[in-house]
Design a protein around this motif. Structure first.
Motif: not given
Length: 77
Positions: A60-61, A57, A28-29, A32-33, A52, A50, A68, A64
């Protein structure tokens, strides 16, 4: 990629609201990214929220987002 394609198709059909439902651990992340990247690059988006609901979370996001790397894709059509 199917979720991103369907989201882009929805936006192309002038439906600005969309829901992407995915199972735990299904990316999911990352999805989304990838969608955010494409909205900025191809649709001219300047700001995206964005949100959360947990501190872990958010951590973590952030990791990510920092890791990326976009994959070579064609412009949405």
């Amino acid at each position: 990629m199917k979720a991103i394609h369907n989201l882009e198709q929805s936006l192309k059909e002038n439906r600005p609201r969309a829901l992407i439902q995915m199972a735990t651990g299904s990316g999911k992340t990352f999805t989304s990214i990838s969608a955010i990247y494409r909205l900025i690059k191809f649709a001219g988006a300047r700001r995206i929220l964005f949100l959360v609901d947990r501190g872990n979370l958010a951590d973590q996001t952030l990791k990510e987002f920092q890791q990326y790397v976009s994959t070579p894709t064609s412009k949405p059509g």
